[in-house]
Design a protein around this motif. Sequence first.
Motif, PDB file in Angstrom:
ATOM      1  N   LYS A 294       0.836  -1.203   0.000  1.00  0.00           N
ATOM      2  CA  LYS A 294       0.000   0.000   0.000  1.00  0.00           C
ATOM      3  C   LYS A 294       0.870   1.251   0.000  1.00  0.00           C
ATOM      4  O   LYS A 294       0.530   2.269  -0.600  1.00  0.00           O
ATOM      5  CB  LYS A 294      -0.929  -0.001   1.215  1.00  0.00           C
ATOM      6  CG  LYS A 294      -1.897   1.151   1.248  1.00  0.00           C
ATOM      7  CD  LYS A 294      -2.842   1.039   2.415  1.00  0.00           C
ATOM      8  CE  LYS A 294      -3.867   2.157   2.380  1.00  0.00           C
ATOM      9  NZ  LYS A 294      -4.799   2.065   3.516  1.00  0.00           N
TER      10      LYS A 294
ATOM     11  N   HIS B 115       2.312   3.839  -2.884  1.00  0.00           N
ATOM     12  CA  HIS B 115       1.647   5.031  -3.410  1.00  0.00           C
ATOM     13  C   HIS B 115       2.617   6.215  -3.457  1.00  0.00           C
ATOM     14  O   HIS B 115       2.441   7.143  -4.246  1.00  0.00           O
ATOM     15  CB  HIS B 115       0.405   5.383  -2.582  1.00  0.00           C
ATOM     16  CG  HIS B 115       0.718   5.949  -1.234  1.00  0.00           C
ATOM     17  ND1 HIS B 115       0.925   7.285  -1.023  1.00  0.00           N
ATOM     18  CD2 HIS B 115       0.870   5.337  -0.032  1.00  0.00           C
ATOM     19  CE1 HIS B 115       1.193   7.489   0.258  1.00  0.00           C
ATOM     20  NE2 HIS B 115       1.165   6.325   0.878  1.00  0.00           N
TER      21      HIS B 115
ATOM     22  N   ARG C  10       3.903   6.265  -7.008  1.00  0.00           N
ATOM     23  CA  ARG C  10       2.911   5.953  -8.047  1.00  0.00           C
ATOM     24  C   ARG C  10       3.071   6.808  -9.296  1.00  0.00           C
ATOM     25  O   ARG C  10       2.637   6.414 -10.375  1.00  0.00           O
ATOM     26  CB  ARG C  10       1.493   6.065  -7.486  1.00  0.00           C
ATOM     27  CG  ARG C  10       1.055   7.474  -7.199  1.00  0.00           C
ATOM     28  CD  ARG C  10      -0.397   7.546  -6.734  1.00  0.00           C
ATOM     29  NE  ARG C  10      -0.689   8.854  -6.211  1.00  0.00           N
ATOM     30  CZ  ARG C  10      -0.729   9.159  -4.919  1.00  0.00           C
ATOM     31  NH1 ARG C  10      -0.521   8.235  -4.017  1.00  0.00           N
ATOM     32  NH2 ARG C  10      -0.981  10.380  -4.521  1.00  0.00           N
ATOM     33  N   ASP C  11       3.698   7.976  -9.188  1.00  0.00           N
ATOM     34  CA  ASP C  11       3.862   8.839 -10.361  1.00  0.00           C
ATOM     35  C   ASP C  11       5.121   8.547 -11.163  1.00  0.00           C
ATOM     36  O   ASP C  11       5.308   9.107 -12.241  1.00  0.00           O
ATOM     37  CB  ASP C  11       3.858  10.316  -9.935  1.00  0.00           C
ATOM     38  CG  ASP C  11       2.498  10.748  -9.430  1.00  0.00           C
ATOM     39  OD1 ASP C  11       1.480  10.189  -9.883  1.00  0.00           O
ATOM     40  OD2 ASP C  11       2.455  11.640  -8.568  1.00  0.00           O
TER      41      ASP C  11
ATOM     42  N   HIS D 153      -3.566  -3.641  -3.388  1.00  0.00           N
ATOM     43  CA  HIS D 153      -3.067  -2.273  -3.208  1.00  0.00           C
ATOM     44  C   HIS D 153      -2.359  -1.757  -4.461  1.00  0.00           C
ATOM     45  O   HIS D 153      -2.227  -0.551  -4.641  1.00  0.00           O
ATOM     46  CB  HIS D 153      -2.092  -2.196  -2.028  1.00  0.00           C
ATOM     47  CG  HIS D 153      -2.710  -2.458  -0.696  1.00  0.00           C
ATOM     48  ND1 HIS D 153      -3.800  -1.772  -0.224  1.00  0.00           N
ATOM     49  CD2 HIS D 153      -2.373  -3.342   0.267  1.00  0.00           C
ATOM     50  CE1 HIS D 153      -4.116  -2.213   0.975  1.00  0.00           C
ATOM     51  NE2 HIS D 153      -3.266  -3.179   1.299  1.00  0.00           N
ATOM     52  N   LEU D 154      -1.911  -2.651  -5.301  1.00  0.00           N
ATOM     53  CA  LEU D 154      -1.133  -2.258  -6.467  1.00  0.00           C
ATOM     54  C   LEU D 154      -1.953  -1.544  -7.541  1.00  0.00           C
ATOM     55  O   LEU D 154      -1.387  -0.889  -8.410  1.00  0.00           O
ATOM     56  CB  LEU D 154      -0.424  -3.476  -7.066  1.00  0.00           C
ATOM     57  CG  LEU D 154       0.505  -4.225  -6.109  1.00  0.00           C
ATOM     58  CD1 LEU D 154       1.136  -5.425  -6.812  1.00  0.00           C
ATOM     59  CD2 LEU D 154       1.571  -3.308  -5.535  1.00  0.00           C
TER      60      LEU D 154
ATOM     61  N   SER E 170      -3.412   1.090  -7.385  1.00  0.00           N
ATOM     62  CA  SER E 170      -3.209   2.542  -7.317  1.00  0.00           C
ATOM     63  C   SER E 170      -2.007   2.984  -8.159  1.00  0.00           C
ATOM     64  O   SER E 170      -1.820   4.174  -8.393  1.00  0.00           O
ATOM     65  CB  SER E 170      -3.004   2.985  -5.866  1.00  0.00           C
ATOM     66  OG  SER E 170      -1.754   2.538  -5.378  1.00  0.00           O
ATOM     67  N   LEU E 171      -1.220   2.048  -8.645  1.00  0.00           N
ATOM     68  CA  LEU E 171      -0.023   2.371  -9.430  1.00  0.00           C
ATOM     69  C   LEU E 171      -0.394   2.492 -10.905  1.00  0.00           C
ATOM     70  O   LEU E 171      -0.075   1.640 -11.724  1.00  0.00           O
ATOM     71  CB  LEU E 171       1.049   1.299  -9.217  1.00  0.00           C
ATOM     72  CG  LEU E 171       1.464   1.045  -7.774  1.00  0.00           C
ATOM     73  CD1 LEU E 171       2.426  -0.117  -7.684  1.00  0.00           C
ATOM     74  CD2 LEU E 171       2.046   2.302  -7.147  1.00  0.00           C
ATOM     75  N   GLN E 172      -1.064   3.560 -11.245  1.00  0.00           N
ATOM     76  CA  GLN E 172      -1.638   3.726 -12.577  1.00  0.00           C
ATOM     77  C   GLN E 172      -0.626   4.051 -13.675  1.00  0.00           C
ATOM     78  O   GLN E 172      -0.962   4.036 -14.848  1.00  0.00           O
ATOM     79  CB  GLN E 172      -2.740   4.783 -12.545  1.00  0.00           C
ATOM     80  CG  GLN E 172      -3.974   4.326 -11.782  1.00  0.00           C
ATOM     81  CD  GLN E 172      -4.610   3.078 -12.403  1.00  0.00           C
ATOM     82  OE1 GLN E 172      -4.869   3.018 -13.595  1.00  0.00           O
ATOM     83  NE2 GLN E 172      -4.842   2.065 -11.579  1.00  0.00           N
ATOM     84  N   LYS E 173       0.631   4.324 -13.341  1.00  0.00           N
ATOM     85  CA  LYS E 173       1.671   4.548 -14.355  1.00  0.00           C
ATOM     86  C   LYS E 173       2.479   3.283 -14.611  1.00  0.00           C
ATOM     87  O   LYS E 173       3.291   3.246 -15.531  1.00  0.00           O
ATOM     88  CB  LYS E 173       2.601   5.667 -13.917  1.00  0.00           C
ATOM     89  CG  LYS E 173       1.889   6.984 -13.734  1.00  0.00           C
ATOM     90  CD  LYS E 173       2.495   8.043 -14.556  1.00  0.00           C
ATOM     91  CE  LYS E 173       1.608   9.277 -14.441  1.00  0.00           C
ATOM     92  NZ  LYS E 173       2.256  10.468 -14.790  1.00  0.00           N
ATOM     93  N   LEU E 174       2.259   2.263 -13.809  1.00  0.00           N
ATOM     94  CA  LEU E 174       3.005   1.017 -13.927  1.00  0.00           C
ATOM     95  C   LEU E 174       2.784   0.391 -15.301  1.00  0.00           C
ATOM     96  O   LEU E 174       1.650   0.289 -15.769  1.00  0.00           O
ATOM     97  CB  LEU E 174       2.542   0.054 -12.829  1.00  0.00           C
ATOM     98  CG  LEU E 174       3.491  -1.061 -12.438  1.00  0.00           C
ATOM     99  CD1 LEU E 174       4.782  -0.498 -11.850  1.00  0.00           C
ATOM    100  CD2 LEU E 174       2.828  -1.977 -11.423  1.00  0.00           C
TER     101      LEU E 174
END
Length: 191
Positions: free
Chosen positions: A123, A126, A129-130, A150-151, A153-157
């Motif tokens: 978690k 975050h 995350r950017d 929780h992963l 939230s990592l929208q750039k991954l």
Amino acid sequence: MALTSSLTTCKNIIYNFSKSSLFHWVNLQFNVVDEERRKIVGPDRSCAEWILRNGGKVKWANTTEFEADYNQLPKEEVSLKLQEIDATGSTIMTNGFEHLKDCKHLNKFILDECSYLENPALKELHYVRDSLLFLQVSRCGNITETGLLHLVSLQKLKTLIIFGLPYVKERIKILDTLKNDMKQCEVTFNE
């Protein structure tokens, strides 16, 4: 004879418990964020020191080699940008993940065989995350579906590699969830 055997067993249990408690306490201390140190050396250096203290490796932007020796870190005055972390076999713990705060250039993180890693640590990703583009979570025995969720939230991954997580029982279900919620990411989840 049985009493002597029982006493020896009790001594061994107490010794092993004390030893494991001591190591746990030491590991907790090696993971604690020192805010004063962080202010002096900056987030990237502070984070690298955390990883190296706990047995991992780091790579700086504009370098090709990983650094694994704490004593080989550049002078504190040198401005560095932390780009990659390989925490394979390290003793990093959840309470240390706050070191990631303000590490704006970290794009690759490998969490492999991290025996102290638990669900709440994921978690805390975050913080990056950017910038985080690649993540591997493998052979970390305490990670379950709860942690993997929780992963999302990592929208750039762009790449997520998962394998060797014995307590993830719903592998297909979690894989579908991650793929649906992280459409920008190539998710690989092997046994």
